[in-house]
Motif scaffolding. Structure first.
Motif, PDB file in Angstrom:
ATOM      1  N   ARG A 107     -21.835 -66.140 102.607  1.00 38.20           N
ATOM      2  CA  ARG A 107     -20.350 -66.412 101.910  1.00 38.20           C
ATOM      3  C   ARG A 107     -19.958 -67.310 103.091  1.00 38.20           C
ATOM      4  N   TRP A 146     -21.922 -70.149 100.865  1.00 44.87           N
ATOM      5  CA  TRP A 146     -22.938 -69.871  99.650  1.00 44.87           C
ATOM      6  C   TRP A 146     -22.253 -69.273  98.712  1.00 44.87           C
ATOM      7  N   LYS A 147     -22.917 -69.387  97.594  1.00 46.73           N
ATOM      8  CA  LYS A 147     -22.404 -68.712  96.150  1.00 46.73           C
ATOM      9  C   LYS A 147     -22.947 -67.289  96.103  1.00 46.73           C
ATOM     10  N   LEU A 186     -23.691 -63.422  94.019  1.00 44.84           N
ATOM     11  CA  LEU A 186     -23.600 -62.614  92.569  1.00 44.84           C
ATOM     12  C   LEU A 186     -24.307 -61.301  92.719  1.00 44.84           C
ATOM     13  N   ALA A 230     -27.651 -64.683  96.500  1.00 45.90           N
ATOM     14  CA  ALA A 230     -27.091 -65.722  97.226  1.00 45.90           C
ATOM     15  C   ALA A 230     -27.760 -66.893  97.352  1.00 45.90           C
ATOM     16  N   THR A 284     -25.596 -73.289  96.132  1.00 54.31           N
ATOM     17  CA  THR A 284     -24.802 -73.951  95.160  1.00 54.31           C
ATOM     18  C   THR A 284     -24.723 -72.695  93.757  1.00 54.31           C
ATOM     19  N   TRP A 285     -23.843 -73.011  92.953  1.00 50.78           N
ATOM     20  CA  TRP A 285     -24.288 -72.300  91.722  1.00 50.78           C
ATOM     21  C   TRP A 285     -25.480 -72.801  90.719  1.00 50.78           C
ATOM     22  N   LEU A 325     -28.292 -71.161  92.686  1.00 52.74           N
ATOM     23  CA  LEU A 325     -28.322 -69.638  92.301  1.00 52.74           C
ATOM     24  C   LEU A 325     -28.757 -69.523  90.699  1.00 52.74           C
TER      25      LEU A 325
END
Length: 638
Positions: free
Chosen positions: A401, A405-406, A408, A581, A584-585, A588
């Motif tokens: 992060r 980075w994204k 979840l 991670a 980008t979304w 991901l």
């Protein structure tokens, strides 16, 4: 080669060379017969009506179009893994396309120019690269044409055609995702990754849109043609021109533009196309010609990219090279799923390279967490894949992060400390009840320190698959003699019959649950008894952590494997959150989809040796030596 075959080859080559010229002549003749074409002085007079600002804007559009084409070639180089430096690949791609579109004969001229500008490529590689660029460009152009027809088609039939093209493209994307590799007559065909397909589509859209705008800007004043009307016509005409391979698209492009724009003045269209060829064809081919004569000039064609140098480098190592004193035992799964150890400098990770993602599984084996995201992103970009950290710890997720980075949350790992585990107390009421049931049934659980009963284990695995369906894989193991022989195995017996077993990945300070197999109708509490025996053995061996592996932990987790969480909760573990991670979304989401696909549709096992089921003494001798050494060490520590 026989004389007859030689004549056929000569005729075929002559046809390939003459066909584009014949198509050009035929189209020009048809054009002259169906439209009144002005003389050259009249065309030049119409061209003089174009304002100087439009000329400058058209040149800017041409530059932007070729900039996109250069990046298109870079994606193609990465897909074919040519090893050419990206900046040089882009420059050579721009020059090659400028040369081939002007002289025609796309496959021949494109292959020659790429081979000439990139001596590292063999003639075959240059032809493969040119063919890949041509096929994918035409595919992307067809999708763009379909979208144009759907959005601004004049009739319902045209809009339906556009919708059909887009539906076909969507089905093709889904097929590329499910079946990324094909074998045709012994040849392996590797389709582009979704990441590459999206990039190719984007660069194609930028290229043809900028080129179409350049054409629109170069139309004489008062043409009355709107940009929204011209662009779809140009897209279709460009496709016909590319297929024809005529020099400069001459003939097919004019004929298609006049047919697709029936209300436009043919003289205006022909004048605009002539001006367009001066800017979009003549100027680029002049520069490309100079580069083909003096390839050394290629290094000065554009400034170098201002990218941070890769100071760490990378090195692919065998999965078996991972050290025994690693933080997580679960990285042992790469011994079966096709993964490997990737070293980014002094940082070693368990890497799984798939057609869609480059995934680091779990936390780094060695090294600094903060250096992993940037190195992984470079590695994934070189493969045209999405970068992904899968089932990493909170510390690794924080490091990602910090790099933007994204992140979840996806799972929770059930961790037990064998040294302090005690099943007394109210929290273990259900566990004690299950263990009593297993004991009353006459179940006997024991570790296997020597030769494994591979035949019986295979029968249990087959029965389990018949009841539950295909075994999952990739991030969890599948039964394979040479694989389970390197794990800690606990067997459940009813008298002399094997009714279940569990295997654990092992490292110096951690064991991790992998395979769980039971016969249908096994006594209640069989799984609990196997885990309880593993906890005792881990404590005797001085193992600090025993992982019962992860369970889903997301919004819909209560609907997935509810029984799995309930089973592991019987042991009152400490739950450690695991994350996914990506930069980008979009990456991901792609990584999640790919990992789900691989778990539910694992690749066939390539290391399994069926003969081991019948000749275990011969095929598993070396593995059994390791097992015996392990048994001695465990018993001594006890």
């Amino acid at each position: 080669m026989t004389p007859r075959a030689a004549r056929k080859t000569t005729l075929a080559n002559a046809f390939r060379i003459s066909a584009p010229l014949l198509i050009m002549v035929a189209c020009l003749v048809a054009l002259a017969g169906h439209a009144e074409i002005p003389s050259l002085p009249e065309l030049l007079g119409l061209i003089r009506q174009v304002p100087p600002l439009n000329w400058c804007s058209a040149i800017a559009g041409t530059i932007l179009s070729f900039w996109a084409l250069g990046r298109y070639d870079a994606v193609a180089h990465r897909h074919l893994r040519t090893g050419v430096v990206e900046s040089k690949a882009r420059r050579a791609g721009m020059a090659s396309i400028a040369f081939s579109q002007a002289v025609g004969f796309g496959l021949l001229s494109g292959s020659f120019s790429r081979w000439r500008l990139l001596p590292r490529l063999s003639p075959l590689q240059a032809a493969q690269l040119t063919g890949f660029v041509g096929i994918t460009f035409m595919t992307a152009l067809a999708v763009i044409c379909g979208a144009s027809l759907l959005l601004i088609g004049q009739t319902l039939a045209l809009r339906a055609l556009g919708a059909a093209i887009l539906l076909g493209a969507g089905a093709g994307l889904f097929l590329c995702f499910l079946h990324p590799e094909w074998r045709i007559r012994g040849l392996k065909l590797r389709l582009p990754s979704l990441q590459a397909i999206l990039a190719l589509g984007l660069w194609t859209l930028i290229d043809v849109t900028c080129a179409g705008m350049a054409l629109w800007l170069l139309l004489p004043e008062g043409s009355g043609i709107t940009l929204t009307a011209l662009l779809p016509a140009y897209f279709l005409a460009l496709g016909l021109a590319i297929v024809s391979s005529s020099p400069g698209g001459a003939g097919p492009m004019e004929l298609a533009m006049i047919a697709l724009l029936p209300n436009a003045d043919p003289a205006v269209l022909v004048a605009g196309l002539l001006a367009f060829r001066m800017v979009y064809y003549a100027l680029p081919v002049a520069l490309a010609g100079a580069l083909l004569i003096w390839p050394a000039l290629l290094r000065y064609a554009l400034p170098e990219d201002r990218e941070e140098p890769d100071l760490l480098g990378s090195d692919v190592r065998a999965a078996a090279s991972q050290p025994f004193t690693r933080p997580q035992a679960e990285t042992g799964v790469i011994l079966q799923n096709g993964g490997h150890v990737m070293a980014f400098g002094l940082n070693q990770v368990a890497m799984l390279d798939t057609p869609q993602v480059s995934a680091v599984l779990f936390d780094p084996i060695t090294g600094r967490r903060g250096e992993i995201p940037a190195a992984l992103a470079r590695h994934a970009r070189a493969r045209n894949t999405a970068a992904c950290l899968y089932k990493c710890s909170a510390r690794m997720a924080i490091a990602a992060r910090r790099e933007g980075w994204k992140v979840l949350r996806v799972a929770q790992d059930a961790i037990i400390a064998p040294a302090t585990f005690n099943d007394s107390g109210s929290s273990f009421r259900q566990l004690r009840r299950k263990l009593r049931h297993a004991e009353k049934s006459g179940l006997r659980v024991e570790p296997s320190w020597s030769a494994l009963p591979l035949r019986e284990m295979a029968e249990v695995d087959a029965a389990w698959i018949a009841q539950h369906g295909r075994a999952r894989g990739t991030t969890m193991g599948q039964f394979e003699p040479s694989y389970v022989a390197l794990q800690v195995t606990f067997l459940a017996w009813m008298e002399d019959r094997l009714i279940g077993y569990m295997t654990f990945h092992r490292a110096a300070d951690e064991w991790c649950l992998d395979l769980v197999r039971q016969l249908p109708g096994a006594p209640d509490g069989t799984g609990h008894a196997l885990v309880r025996a593993a906890i005792d053995a881990a404590r005797d061996a001085g193992v600090a952590r025993l992982s019962l592996a992860a369970v889903p932990d997301h919004r819909y987790a209560h609907k997935v494997d509810r029984g799995l969480r309930q089973f592991k909760s019987c042991f009152a573990p400490a739950w450690e959150t695991r994350y996914i991670a990506a930069p980008t979304w979009t990456q991901l989401a792609l990584a999640l989809a790919e990992m789900i696909r691989l778990v539910h549709r694992p690749a066939p096992l390539v290391n399994a040796d069926a003969s081991a089921l019948f000749n275990p003494e011969e095929t598993m001798q070396e593995a059994h030596v390791h097992l015996e050494e392990k048994a001695v060490a465990l018993r001594q520590s006890a």
